[in-house]
Motif scaffolding. Structure first.
Motif, PDB file in Angstrom:
ATOM      1  N   LEU A   1       0.799  -1.226   0.000  1.00  0.00           N
ATOM      2  CA  LEU A   1       0.000   0.000   0.000  1.00  0.00           C
ATOM      3  C   LEU A   1       0.836   1.282   0.000  1.00  0.00           C
ATOM      4  CD1 LEU A   1      -2.869  -1.055   2.443  1.00  0.00           C
ATOM      5  CD2 LEU A   1      -2.788  -1.201  -0.056  1.00  0.00           C
ATOM      6  N   THR A   2       2.145   1.142  -0.080  1.00  0.00           N
ATOM      7  CA  THR A   2       3.032   2.302  -0.165  1.00  0.00           C
ATOM      8  C   THR A   2       4.015   2.079  -1.316  1.00  0.00           C
ATOM      9  OG1 THR A   2       4.774   1.422   1.279  1.00  0.00           O
ATOM     10  CG2 THR A   2       2.934   2.561   2.356  1.00  0.00           C
ATOM     11  N   PRO A   3       4.703   3.106  -1.729  1.00  0.00           N
ATOM     12  CA  PRO A   3       5.712   2.937  -2.792  1.00  0.00           C
ATOM     13  C   PRO A   3       6.928   2.120  -2.363  1.00  0.00           C
ATOM     14  CG  PRO A   3       5.053   5.250  -2.570  1.00  0.00           C
ATOM     15  CD  PRO A   3       4.449   4.509  -1.419  1.00  0.00           C
ATOM     16  N   LEU A   4       7.038   1.778  -1.071  1.00  0.00           N
ATOM     17  CA  LEU A   4       8.210   1.038  -0.585  1.00  0.00           C
ATOM     18  C   LEU A   4       8.360  -0.342  -1.227  1.00  0.00           C
ATOM     19  CD1 LEU A   4       7.975   1.843   3.237  1.00  0.00           C
ATOM     20  CD2 LEU A   4       9.571   2.805   1.576  1.00  0.00           C
ATOM     21  N   GLY A   5       7.259  -0.928  -1.645  1.00  0.00           N
ATOM     22  CA  GLY A   5       7.300  -2.281  -2.202  1.00  0.00           C
ATOM     23  C   GLY A   5       7.603  -2.350  -3.682  1.00  0.00           C
ATOM     24  N   PHE A   6       7.846  -1.207  -4.310  1.00  0.00           N
ATOM     25  CA  PHE A   6       8.029  -1.169  -5.755  1.00  0.00           C
ATOM     26  C   PHE A   6       9.265  -0.362  -6.125  1.00  0.00           C
ATOM     27  CE2 PHE A   6       3.574  -1.260  -4.564  1.00  0.00           C
ATOM     28  CZ  PHE A   6       3.135  -2.401  -5.220  1.00  0.00           C
ATOM     29  N   ILE A   7      10.011  -0.879  -7.074  1.00  0.00           N
ATOM     30  CA  ILE A   7      11.199  -0.174  -7.576  1.00  0.00           C
ATOM     31  C   ILE A   7      11.082  -0.074  -9.091  1.00  0.00           C
ATOM     32  CG2 ILE A   7      13.686  -0.321  -7.919  1.00  0.00           C
ATOM     33  CD1 ILE A   7      13.928  -1.658  -5.245  1.00  0.00           C
ATOM     34  N   ASN A   8      11.247   1.126  -9.596  1.00  0.00           N
ATOM     35  CA  ASN A   8      11.280   1.343 -11.044  1.00  0.00           C
ATOM     36  C   ASN A   8      12.716   1.605 -11.458  1.00  0.00           C
ATOM     37  OD1 ASN A   8       8.533   1.121 -11.366  1.00  0.00           O
ATOM     38  ND2 ASN A   8       8.168   3.292 -11.126  1.00  0.00           N
ATOM     39  N   VAL A   9      13.227   0.755 -12.341  1.00  0.00           N
ATOM     40  CA  VAL A   9      14.564   0.939 -12.899  1.00  0.00           C
ATOM     41  C   VAL A   9      14.403   1.003 -14.409  1.00  0.00           C
ATOM     42  CG1 VAL A   9      16.916   0.022 -12.994  1.00  0.00           C
ATOM     43  CG2 VAL A   9      15.492  -0.443 -10.991  1.00  0.00           C
ATOM     44  N   GLY A  10      14.287   2.194 -14.927  1.00  0.00           N
ATOM     45  CA  GLY A  10      14.041   2.344 -16.360  1.00  0.00           C
ATOM     46  C   GLY A  10      12.691   1.748 -16.711  1.00  0.00           C
ATOM     47  N   VAL A  11      12.711   0.766 -17.606  1.00  0.00           N
ATOM     48  CA  VAL A  11      11.466   0.095 -17.995  1.00  0.00           C
ATOM     49  C   VAL A  11      11.141  -1.084 -17.085  1.00  0.00           C
ATOM     50  CG1 VAL A  11      11.632   0.788 -20.403  1.00  0.00           C
ATOM     51  CG2 VAL A  11      12.661  -1.363 -19.687  1.00  0.00           C
ATOM     52  N   VAL A  12      12.074  -1.413 -16.188  1.00  0.00           N
ATOM     53  CA  VAL A  12      11.873  -2.553 -15.290  1.00  0.00           C
ATOM     54  C   VAL A  12      11.141  -2.084 -14.029  1.00  0.00           C
ATOM     55  CG1 VAL A  12      13.031  -4.337 -13.946  1.00  0.00           C
ATOM     56  CG2 VAL A  12      13.945  -3.667 -16.159  1.00  0.00           C
ATOM     57  N   TYR A  13      10.065  -2.789 -13.706  1.00  0.00           N
ATOM     58  CA  TYR A  13       9.220  -2.470 -12.560  1.00  0.00           C
ATOM     59  C   TYR A  13       9.215  -3.697 -11.652  1.00  0.00           C
ATOM     60  CZ  TYR A  13       4.971  -0.863 -10.177  1.00  0.00           C
ATOM     61  OH  TYR A  13       4.049  -0.461  -9.248  1.00  0.00           O
ATOM     62  N   ILE A  14       9.884  -3.585 -10.502  1.00  0.00           N
ATOM     63  CA  ILE A  14      10.047  -4.740  -9.611  1.00  0.00           C
ATOM     64  C   ILE A  14       9.224  -4.530  -8.345  1.00  0.00           C
ATOM     65  CG2 ILE A  14      11.700  -6.084  -8.265  1.00  0.00           C
ATOM     66  CD1 ILE A  14      13.849  -5.222 -10.245  1.00  0.00           C
ATOM     67  N   THR A  15       8.474  -5.557  -7.955  1.00  0.00           N
ATOM     68  CA  THR A  15       7.740  -5.528  -6.696  1.00  0.00           C
ATOM     69  C   THR A  15       8.336  -6.561  -5.740  1.00  0.00           C
ATOM     70  OG1 THR A  15       5.607  -5.833  -5.629  1.00  0.00           O
ATOM     71  CG2 THR A  15       5.972  -7.101  -7.600  1.00  0.00           C
ATOM     72  N   PHE A  16       8.305  -6.221  -4.462  1.00  0.00           N
ATOM     73  CA  PHE A  16       8.845  -7.118  -3.437  1.00  0.00           C
ATOM     74  C   PHE A  16       7.751  -7.759  -2.598  1.00  0.00           C
ATOM     75  CE2 PHE A  16      12.473  -4.384  -4.333  1.00  0.00           C
ATOM     76  CZ  PHE A  16      13.470  -5.330  -4.491  1.00  0.00           C
ATOM     77  N   LEU A  17       6.508  -7.732  -3.064  1.00  0.00           N
ATOM     78  CA  LEU A  17       5.396  -8.262  -2.274  1.00  0.00           C
ATOM     79  C   LEU A  17       5.498  -9.758  -1.996  1.00  0.00           C
ATOM     80  CD1 LEU A  17       2.300  -6.363  -3.662  1.00  0.00           C
ATOM     81  CD2 LEU A  17       3.296  -6.199  -1.404  1.00  0.00           C
ATOM     82  N   CYS A  18       6.111 -10.495  -2.894  1.00  0.00           N
ATOM     83  CA  CYS A  18       6.240 -11.952  -2.702  1.00  0.00           C
ATOM     84  C   CYS A  18       7.265 -12.318  -1.635  1.00  0.00           C
ATOM     85  CB  CYS A  18       6.663 -12.624  -4.007  1.00  0.00           C
ATOM     86  SG  CYS A  18       5.314 -12.998  -5.091  1.00  0.00           S
ATOM     87  N   VAL A  19       8.215 -11.427  -1.393  1.00  0.00           N
ATOM     88  CA  VAL A  19       9.334 -11.775  -0.504  1.00  0.00           C
ATOM     89  C   VAL A  19       8.863 -12.182   0.897  1.00  0.00           C
ATOM     90  CG1 VAL A  19      11.450 -10.900   0.589  1.00  0.00           C
ATOM     91  CG2 VAL A  19      11.048 -10.513  -1.850  1.00  0.00           C
ATOM     92  N   PRO A  20       7.971 -11.436   1.574  1.00  0.00           N
ATOM     93  CA  PRO A  20       7.517 -11.904   2.893  1.00  0.00           C
ATOM     94  C   PRO A  20       6.794 -13.256   2.841  1.00  0.00           C
ATOM     95  CG  PRO A  20       6.957  -9.592   2.589  1.00  0.00           C
ATOM     96  CD  PRO A  20       7.445 -10.106   1.267  1.00  0.00           C
ATOM     97  N   VAL A  21       6.052 -13.496   1.768  1.00  0.00           N
ATOM     98  CA  VAL A  21       5.356 -14.783   1.614  1.00  0.00           C
ATOM     99  C   VAL A  21       6.385 -15.907   1.478  1.00  0.00           C
ATOM    100  CG1 VAL A  21       3.730 -16.118   0.212  1.00  0.00           C
ATOM    101  CG2 VAL A  21       3.379 -13.660   0.510  1.00  0.00           C
ATOM    102  N   ILE A  22       7.401 -15.677   0.672  1.00  0.00           N
ATOM    103  CA  ILE A  22       8.450 -16.678   0.450  1.00  0.00           C
ATOM    104  C   ILE A  22       9.232 -16.935   1.735  1.00  0.00           C
ATOM    105  CG2 ILE A  22      10.639 -17.050  -0.760  1.00  0.00           C
ATOM    106  CD1 ILE A  22       9.258 -15.510  -3.164  1.00  0.00           C
ATOM    107  N   ILE A  23       9.610 -15.864   2.433  1.00  0.00           N
ATOM    108  CA  ILE A  23      10.366 -16.012   3.687  1.00  0.00           C
ATOM    109  C   ILE A  23       9.529 -16.770   4.718  1.00  0.00           C
ATOM    110  CG2 ILE A  23      11.293 -14.731   5.666  1.00  0.00           C
ATOM    111  CD1 ILE A  23      12.287 -12.632   3.612  1.00  0.00           C
ATOM    112  N   GLY A  24       8.266 -16.394   4.863  1.00  0.00           N
ATOM    113  CA  GLY A  24       7.394 -17.078   5.820  1.00  0.00           C
ATOM    114  C   GLY A  24       7.216 -18.549   5.491  1.00  0.00           C
ATOM    115  N   THR A  25       7.090 -18.853   4.199  1.00  0.00           N
ATOM    116  CA  THR A  25       6.927 -20.239   3.766  1.00  0.00           C
ATOM    117  C   THR A  25       8.166 -21.061   4.082  1.00  0.00           C
ATOM    118  OG1 THR A  25       5.443 -19.575   1.976  1.00  0.00           O
ATOM    119  CG2 THR A  25       6.495 -21.737   1.771  1.00  0.00           C
TER     120      THR A  25
END
Length: 195
Positions: free
Chosen positions: A25-49
């Motif tokens: 819900l904040t811009p903290l979870g998203f990084i724009n590098v040129g045309v590349v748009y990366i989200t980190f939302l999966c990382v907590p799910v993966i770590i918890g799993t």
């Protein structure tokens, strides 16, 4: 499982859920590098799993799906707006199904590789969990467009481009970020073993 271990798991799960909400819900979870748009939302799910098992991962995946559903209702993207206009049920399916598959695939890959290729198990499971989200989400958009009868001749090219420019970097980022965090949690004694 003793009461201290249960409490640690509950607190860790709650913290990861809070992190999913914060990143989603904040811009903290998203990084724009040129045309590349990366989200980190999966990382907590993966770590918890990987830290606590697929059942905890399913709870976290549901939380991620809920954040995605809220965002889809509040500010649908150009790809999801037609799906929402057709039916809120289709949007729910799109938001929840891929996110619930992430912990199942992550745990399955880690279990398959455990013992055989131990050093690659964590990064491979993290990368595959992230790719599961990307491929299933975008693939389900294709399916839903067909189900609701929407014609979009550029959709396949758009989805392919998103997969290459965002999905692959996200998978690499998930592997690079998740692995040292999990190793640190194990060394600190916050998790007894990796699932």
């Amino acid at each position: 499982m003793n009461s201290r271990t249960k409490l640690t798991r509950m607190v860790t799960t709650a913290l990861l859920m809070a992190l999913i909400v914060l990143l989603g819900l904040t811009p903290l979870g998203f990084i724009n590098v040129g045309v590349v748009y990366i989200t980190f939302l999966c990382v907590p799910v993966i770590i918890g799993t990987l830290a606590m098992g697929y059942k905890t991962g399913l709870i976290l995946g549901f939380c991620m799906g809920s954040v995605s559903f809220y965002t889809g209702l509040r500010a649908p993207s150009a790809l999801t707006a037609p799906i929402l206009q057709s039916s809120v049920i289709w949007l729910m399916l799109l938001c929840y199904l891929p996110r619930l598959l992430v912990p199942l695939i992550t745990a399955g890959i880690q279990k398959l590789m455990k013992g055989k290729m131990e050093k690659l198990a964590l990064p491979a499971a993290a990368a595959m969990g992230s790719l599961t989200n990307t491929v299933c989400y975008l693939g389900l958009i294709l399916v839903l467009y067909g189900v609701i009868g929407l014609e979009n001749p550029t959709l396949l090219a758009t989805i392919g481009t998103i997969t290459l420019t965002a999905g692959l970097p996200e998978a690499a980022a998930a592997a690079v970020v998740s692995t040292p965090i999990l190793i640190a949690l194990k060394k600190a004694g916050l998790i007894s073993r990796l699932h």
